[in-house]
Design an enzyme around this catalytic site. Structure first.
Site, short mmCIF file in Angstrom:
data_model
loop_
_atom_site.label_atom_id
_atom_site.label_comp_id
_atom_site.label_asym_id
_atom_site.label_seq_id
_atom_site.Cartn_x
_atom_site.Cartn_y
_atom_site.Cartn_z
N GLU A 1 134.93 -40.86 35.23
CA GLU A 1 134.68 -40.24 33.94
C GLU A 1 133.54 -39.23 34.03
OE1 GLU A 1 132.58 -39.90 30.07
OE2 GLU A 1 131.90 -41.08 31.79
N HIS B 1 136.13 -50.64 23.07
CA HIS B 1 134.67 -50.59 23.11
C HIS B 1 134.08 -51.89 23.65
CE1 HIS B 1 133.78 -46.72 21.50
NE2 HIS B 1 134.29 -46.94 20.30
N ASP C 1 134.60 -52.22 27.40
CA ASP C 1 133.69 -51.31 28.09
C ASP C 1 132.28 -51.90 28.18
OD1 ASP C 1 132.25 -49.06 28.95
OD2 ASP C 1 132.19 -48.19 26.96
N HIS D 1 135.80 -44.94 30.51
CA HIS D 1 134.49 -45.58 30.46
C HIS D 1 134.54 -46.95 31.13
CE1 HIS D 1 132.05 -43.43 27.04
NE2 HIS D 1 132.11 -42.74 28.16
#
Length: 340
Positions: free
Chosen positions: A10, A283, A286, A309
């Site tokens: 990323e 989220h 991650d 991510h």
């Protein structure tokens, strides 16, 4: 000293934040080169520098290359001190991303700590303060990390000025996580909020959100509210209470963006997550992997989307020899992550 290529995967600021946390926890210095090399503004920008500054202060680290535009940095931690810390980003830069860096470090300090950060609470490309308080913090407690998050004031782009306080209690080794299925959805709660804007915007967001979530086989409760902030802003935040955990999603308003579009963005994220039958939202997947790398034993979980991510975080953890891992699933699609 470990050398990390900051252009891998990323290639963004997430790689640096994860490296700072792991360097402090494992007491291993690192050098990162080619930082954000492919970005429109390569090198360190103010929000990345705040993460570096925060990590430097809480570890009494020696840092070289920590200036705006730097594409290389060296970070040598000394000791995690714990205590009371204040950080002012000075812009609407994400408070959550600074906290992502220092919370894992301070969980392994020798005493309780408190952090106050001012900046943006609800800004693009980062989890909101609501998400941290209502999804991340309770999820972290389930594996042994105890934090309490207080949202004193909201901050939107471009004004910023939001204020978040965090109490961090020292953690022992986190417990492994096993969460491969979402299980039954118990309910969806959330808020449609505005700051320094008409209440009618919040009501339109709320009404459309509830309409779109009617197909769900559970109660849906979305409140209309006003929040305290220096500048104007609006958002919809939705929290799923699931049989095996929590998930959260947000959509932000913007000038010229209809309230109904904001509602649809938030609601569609919920519907896509539910359709995947995965346990963790993107989220949480991650963010939680760094803590799972500190566990004794194997962790396995499913997520509704394998993100860049997530893959970047796992790769950085492997460079620090913090863990081994396997990912079953394609980028952008549901998948399963195993951490050894």
């Amino acid at each position: 000293m470990l050398t990390i290529d900051g252009s891998h995967g990323e290639g963004g600021g997430q790689m640096l934040r994860t490296a700072l946390s792991l360097s402090a926890i494992l007491n291993r210095p690192f050098r990162m080169v080619n930082i954000r090399a492919a970005r429109k503004k390569p090198g360190l920008q103010p929000q990345h520098l705040m993460a570096v500054k925060a990590a430097r202060i809480v570890t009494d680290a020696e840092v070289s290359g920590g200036t705006t535009g730097s594409m290389e940095i060296t970070f040598t931690p000394r000791a995690i001190g714990g205590g009371s810390f204040r950080f002012d980003i000075g812009t609407a830069g994400s408070i959550s991303l600074v906290l992502q860096t220092v919370i894992p470090i301070l969980l392994f300090a020798g005493r309780e700590s408190s952090i106050t950060v001012t900046g943006g609470t609800n800004v693009p490309f980062s989890p909101s303060a609501d998400y941290l308080a209502e999804v991340f913090a309770p999820s972290l407690r389930k594996i042994g990390g105890n934090i309490r998050i207080y949202r004193d004031r909201y901050g939107f782009y471009p004004r910023g000025g939001g204020k978040v306080r965090v109490d961090v209690v020292r953690a022992e080794k986190p417990s492994p996580l096993e969460a491969t299925e979402r299980g039954m959805i118990r309910r969806v709660t959330g808020r449609s909020a505005v700051a320094n804007l008409p209440d009618s915007i919040a009501e339109r967001q709320r009404k459309r959100t509830v309409e779109l979530l009617k197909p769900l086989p559970c109660p849906v409760e979305v409140e209309r509210t006003r929040v305290d902030a220096y500048g104007p802003g609006s958002f919809v935040f939705l929290r799923l209470e699931e049989e095996h955990g929590l998930a959260g999603f947000q959509a932000l308003g913007a000038p010229g963006k209809p309230a109904e579009v904001v509602a649809a963005e938030a609601a569609n994220q919920v519907l896509e997550h539910v359709a995947s039958n995965a346990a963790l939202d993107p989220h949480l997947a991650d963010q939680i992997v760094l803590y799972l790398a500190m566990c004794h034993g194997r962790s396995i979980f499913s997520t509704s989307a394998v993100t860049r991510h997530l893959l970047t975080n796992l790769w950085v953890m492997e460079q620090f020899e913090a863990c081994r891992y396997a990912v079953d699933g394609d980028l952008g699609k549901p998948g399963t992550v195993t951490i050894y």
